[in-house]
Design a protein around this motif. Structure first.
Motif, PDB file in Angstrom:
ATOM      1  N   ASP A 171      -5.734  14.290  -0.611  1.00  0.00           N
ATOM      2  CA  ASP A 171      -6.207  13.112  -1.332  1.00  0.00           C
ATOM      3  C   ASP A 171      -6.133  11.947  -0.359  1.00  0.00           C
ATOM      4  OD1 ASP A 171      -6.418  14.520  -3.737  1.00  0.00           O
ATOM      5  OD2 ASP A 171      -4.465  13.850  -4.479  1.00  0.00           O
ATOM      6  N   GLN A 172      -7.270  11.285  -0.133  1.00  0.00           N
ATOM      7  CA  GLN A 172      -7.276  10.089   0.711  1.00  0.00           C
ATOM      8  C   GLN A 172      -7.412   8.881  -0.200  1.00  0.00           C
ATOM      9  OE1 GLN A 172     -10.569   9.658   3.414  1.00  0.00           O
ATOM     10  NE2 GLN A 172      -9.678   7.871   4.388  1.00  0.00           N
ATOM     11  N   LEU A 173      -6.427   8.012  -0.159  1.00  0.00           N
ATOM     12  CA  LEU A 173      -6.418   6.787  -0.951  1.00  0.00           C
ATOM     13  C   LEU A 173      -6.700   5.620  -0.023  1.00  0.00           C
ATOM     14  CD1 LEU A 173      -4.336   8.897  -2.231  1.00  0.00           C
ATOM     15  CD2 LEU A 173      -3.408   6.948  -3.429  1.00  0.00           C
ATOM     16  N   GLN A 174      -7.646   4.762  -0.408  1.00  0.00           N
ATOM     17  CA  GLN A 174      -7.945   3.562   0.373  1.00  0.00           C
ATOM     18  C   GLN A 174      -7.692   2.353  -0.513  1.00  0.00           C
ATOM     19  OE1 GLN A 174     -11.773   5.424   1.992  1.00  0.00           O
ATOM     20  NE2 GLN A 174     -11.098   3.995   3.576  1.00  0.00           N
ATOM     21  N   PHE A 175      -7.026   1.352   0.049  1.00  0.00           N
ATOM     22  CA  PHE A 175      -6.488   0.256  -0.738  1.00  0.00           C
ATOM     23  C   PHE A 175      -7.270  -1.042  -0.560  1.00  0.00           C
ATOM     24  CE2 PHE A 175      -3.104   3.139   0.648  1.00  0.00           C
ATOM     25  CZ  PHE A 175      -2.663   3.587  -0.587  1.00  0.00           C
ATOM     26  N   ASP A 176      -7.289  -1.844  -1.638  1.00  0.00           N
ATOM     27  CA  ASP A 176      -7.887  -3.178  -1.543  1.00  0.00           C
ATOM     28  C   ASP A 176      -6.810  -4.175  -1.094  1.00  0.00           C
ATOM     29  OD1 ASP A 176      -6.321  -3.777  -3.803  1.00  0.00           O
ATOM     30  OD2 ASP A 176      -8.032  -4.286  -5.078  1.00  0.00           O
TER      31      ASP A 176
ATOM     32  N   HIS B 263       2.456  13.569   3.643  1.00  0.00           N
ATOM     33  CA  HIS B 263       2.048  12.178   3.474  1.00  0.00           C
ATOM     34  C   HIS B 263       1.788  11.592   4.864  1.00  0.00           C
ATOM     35  CE1 HIS B 263       2.698   8.098   1.378  1.00  0.00           C
ATOM     36  NE2 HIS B 263       2.280   7.850   2.600  1.00  0.00           N
ATOM     37  N   PHE B 264       0.596  11.037   5.048  1.00  0.00           N
ATOM     38  CA  PHE B 264       0.208  10.427   6.318  1.00  0.00           C
ATOM     39  C   PHE B 264      -0.360   9.054   6.038  1.00  0.00           C
ATOM     40  CE2 PHE B 264      -0.295  14.985   6.404  1.00  0.00           C
ATOM     41  CZ  PHE B 264       0.435  15.357   7.513  1.00  0.00           C
ATOM     42  N   GLU B 265      -0.181   8.119   6.956  1.00  0.00           N
ATOM     43  CA  GLU B 265      -0.668   6.760   6.776  1.00  0.00           C
ATOM     44  C   GLU B 265      -1.506   6.320   7.963  1.00  0.00           C
ATOM     45  OE1 GLU B 265       2.869   4.459   6.310  1.00  0.00           O
ATOM     46  OE2 GLU B 265       3.330   5.338   4.360  1.00  0.00           O
ATOM     47  N   GLY B 266      -2.454   5.423   7.701  1.00  0.00           N
ATOM     48  CA  GLY B 266      -3.284   4.881   8.766  1.00  0.00           C
ATOM     49  C   GLY B 266      -4.349   3.978   8.191  1.00  0.00           C
TER      50      GLY B 266
ATOM     51  N   THR C 239      -9.904  -0.042   6.108  1.00  0.00           N
ATOM     52  CA  THR C 239      -8.852  -0.430   5.179  1.00  0.00           C
ATOM     53  C   THR C 239      -7.616   0.438   5.379  1.00  0.00           C
ATOM     54  OG1 THR C 239      -9.541   1.101   3.440  1.00  0.00           O
ATOM     55  CG2 THR C 239     -10.553  -1.073   3.419  1.00  0.00           C
ATOM     56  N   PRO C 240      -6.455  -0.072   4.943  1.00  0.00           N
ATOM     57  CA  PRO C 240      -5.261   0.772   4.947  1.00  0.00           C
ATOM     58  C   PRO C 240      -5.516   1.998   4.068  1.00  0.00           C
ATOM     59  CG  PRO C 240      -4.685  -1.515   4.510  1.00  0.00           C
ATOM     60  CD  PRO C 240      -6.172  -1.415   4.437  1.00  0.00           C
ATOM     61  N   SER C 241      -5.017   3.141   4.529  1.00  0.00           N
ATOM     62  CA  SER C 241      -5.255   4.401   3.827  1.00  0.00           C
ATOM     63  C   SER C 241      -4.018   5.277   3.883  1.00  0.00           C
ATOM     64  CB  SER C 241      -6.417   5.164   4.479  1.00  0.00           C
ATOM     65  OG  SER C 241      -7.587   4.389   4.479  1.00  0.00           O
ATOM     66  N   ALA C 242      -3.888   6.105   2.863  1.00  0.00           N
ATOM     67  CA  ALA C 242      -2.844   7.123   2.848  1.00  0.00           C
ATOM     68  C   ALA C 242      -3.503   8.460   2.555  1.00  0.00           C
ATOM     69  CB  ALA C 242      -1.796   6.822   1.792  1.00  0.00           C
ATOM     70  N   ILE C 243      -3.001   9.497   3.185  1.00  0.00           N
ATOM     71  CA  ILE C 243      -3.471  10.851   2.914  1.00  0.00           C
ATOM     72  C   ILE C 243      -2.282  11.647   2.386  1.00  0.00           C
ATOM     73  CG2 ILE C 243      -4.298  13.002   3.936  1.00  0.00           C
ATOM     74  CD1 ILE C 243      -6.073  11.341   5.725  1.00  0.00           C
ATOM     75  N   LEU C 244      -2.478  12.232   1.220  1.00  0.00           N
ATOM     76  CA  LEU C 244      -1.461  13.062   0.588  1.00  0.00           C
ATOM     77  C   LEU C 244      -1.970  14.496   0.586  1.00  0.00           C
ATOM     78  CD1 LEU C 244      -0.662  10.756  -2.467  1.00  0.00           C
ATOM     79  CD2 LEU C 244       0.570  10.898  -0.301  1.00  0.00           C
ATOM     80  N   ALA C 245      -1.299  15.363   1.339  1.00  0.00           N
ATOM     81  CA  ALA C 245      -1.673  16.777   1.372  1.00  0.00           C
ATOM     82  C   ALA C 245      -1.094  17.452   0.133  1.00  0.00           C
ATOM     83  CB  ALA C 245      -1.123  17.430   2.637  1.00  0.00           C
ATOM     84  N   PHE C 246      -1.873  18.375  -0.468  1.00  0.00           N
ATOM     85  CA  PHE C 246      -1.394  19.049  -1.669  1.00  0.00           C
ATOM     86  C   PHE C 246      -1.744  20.528  -1.667  1.00  0.00           C
ATOM     87  CE2 PHE C 246      -5.666  17.615  -2.927  1.00  0.00           C
ATOM     88  CZ  PHE C 246      -6.196  18.742  -3.543  1.00  0.00           C
ATOM     89  N   ARG C 247      -1.077  21.227  -2.568  1.00  0.00           N
ATOM     90  CA  ARG C 247      -1.369  22.634  -2.864  1.00  0.00           C
ATOM     91  C   ARG C 247      -1.413  22.768  -4.378  1.00  0.00           C
ATOM     92  NH1 ARG C 247       1.299  24.636   1.852  1.00  0.00           N
ATOM     93  NH2 ARG C 247      -0.167  24.156   3.508  1.00  0.00           N
TER      94      ARG C 247
ATOM     95  N   ASP D 200       0.838  -1.196   0.000  1.00  0.00           N
ATOM     96  CA  ASP D 200       0.000   0.000   0.000  1.00  0.00           C
ATOM     97  C   ASP D 200       0.880   1.258   0.000  1.00  0.00           C
ATOM     98  OD1 ASP D 200      -2.211  -1.725   0.210  1.00  0.00           O
ATOM     99  OD2 ASP D 200      -2.096  -1.669   2.399  1.00  0.00           O
ATOM    100  N   ARG D 201       1.933   1.202   0.791  1.00  0.00           N
ATOM    101  CA  ARG D 201       2.884   2.321   0.845  1.00  0.00           C
ATOM    102  C   ARG D 201       3.513   2.546  -0.536  1.00  0.00           C
ATOM    103  NH1 ARG D 201       5.255   0.689   5.115  1.00  0.00           N
ATOM    104  NH2 ARG D 201       4.096   2.039   6.519  1.00  0.00           N
ATOM    105  N   GLN D 202       3.857   1.453  -1.199  1.00  0.00           N
ATOM    106  CA  GLN D 202       4.438   1.555  -2.538  1.00  0.00           C
ATOM    107  C   GLN D 202       3.424   2.119  -3.534  1.00  0.00           C
ATOM    108  OE1 GLN D 202       5.829  -2.413  -3.338  1.00  0.00           O
ATOM    109  NE2 GLN D 202       7.647  -2.170  -2.053  1.00  0.00           N
ATOM    110  N   THR D 203       2.165   1.684  -3.430  1.00  0.00           N
ATOM    111  CA  THR D 203       1.126   2.219  -4.309  1.00  0.00           C
ATOM    112  C   THR D 203       0.980   3.721  -4.100  1.00  0.00           C
ATOM    113  OG1 THR D 203      -0.086   0.134  -4.368  1.00  0.00           O
ATOM    114  CG2 THR D 203      -1.331   2.109  -4.931  1.00  0.00           C
ATOM    115  N   ALA D 204       0.962   4.162  -2.848  1.00  0.00           N
ATOM    116  CA  ALA D 204       0.840   5.597  -2.559  1.00  0.00           C
ATOM    117  C   ALA D 204       2.007   6.370  -3.160  1.00  0.00           C
ATOM    118  CB  ALA D 204       0.754   5.834  -1.052  1.00  0.00           C
ATOM    119  N   GLU D 205       3.208   5.835  -3.047  1.00  0.00           N
ATOM    120  CA  GLU D 205       4.384   6.515  -3.610  1.00  0.00           C
ATOM    121  C   GLU D 205       4.346   6.511  -5.130  1.00  0.00           C
ATOM    122  OE1 GLU D 205       6.615   8.474  -2.154  1.00  0.00           O
ATOM    123  OE2 GLU D 205       5.386   8.160  -0.378  1.00  0.00           O
ATOM    124  N   ARG D 206       3.927   5.407  -5.716  1.00  0.00           N
ATOM    125  CA  ARG D 206       3.802   5.345  -7.183  1.00  0.00           C
ATOM    126  C   ARG D 206       2.733   6.307  -7.670  1.00  0.00           C
ATOM    127  NH1 ARG D 206       2.591  -0.550  -8.304  1.00  0.00           N
ATOM    128  NH2 ARG D 206       2.246   0.220 -10.407  1.00  0.00           N
TER     129      ARG D 206
END
Length: 142
Positions: A102-107, A68-71, A82-90, A5-11
């Motif tokens: 952006d909140q990403l939730q993974f399968d 970048h935040f994870e939880g 589910t595992p989630s990542a939050i990416l703050a943007f401007r 999931d961490r790799q998906t968020a970075e990709r």
């Protein structure tokens, strides 16, 4: 959070920063749901979400991720955690500075199954909404 999931968020982050829709497509499930700050119901399915992403990549100026935040978080579809990542943007849209997340939730396979965007301030939400609508209409998606 799982390593895949961490790799998906970075990709995902790298693909968006490069404006590479093909790389983004590979990270989404077929039935992805995209929750927008400017539309009450979600955009559904990979083709529609990719069309929306194409519009967003064109209308955002000076887009950059700044955090970048994870939880974990409950999904909107069935309430499972589910595992989630939050990416703050401007970014800037039509001269309005936007702060957002952006909140990403993974399968289970590490693909993005739900994507939620939140932005501020209200004037930026309005500018974004108008720009997205215009872009979707020009693409024949609205």
């Amino acid at each position: 959070m799982r390593e895949r999931d961490r790799q998906t968020a970075e990709r995902f982050r790298a693909a968006v920063e490069k404006r590479d829709l093909t790389a983004v497509e590979d990270l989404f499930t077929e039935d992805i749901r995209f929750y927008s700050p400017v539309k009450f119901t979600p955009f559904e399915g990979r083709p529609m979400v990719l069309g929306l992403f194409g519009v967003l990549l064109r209308i955002f100026e000076d887009f950059r991720y700044v955090g970048h935040f994870e939880g974990t978080a409950e999904t909107s579809t069935d309430g499972t955690e589910t595992p989630s990542a939050i990416l703050a943007f401007r970014a800037t849209v039509d001269g309005k500075q936007i702060h957002g997340i952006d909140q990403l939730q993974f399968d289970e396979a590490g693909r993005v199954k739900e994507f939620t965007v939140m932005v501020r301030p209200q004037s930026a939400v309005q500018a974004l909404g108008q720009a997205v609508l215009t872009g979707l209409q020009s693409e024949g998606l609205a």
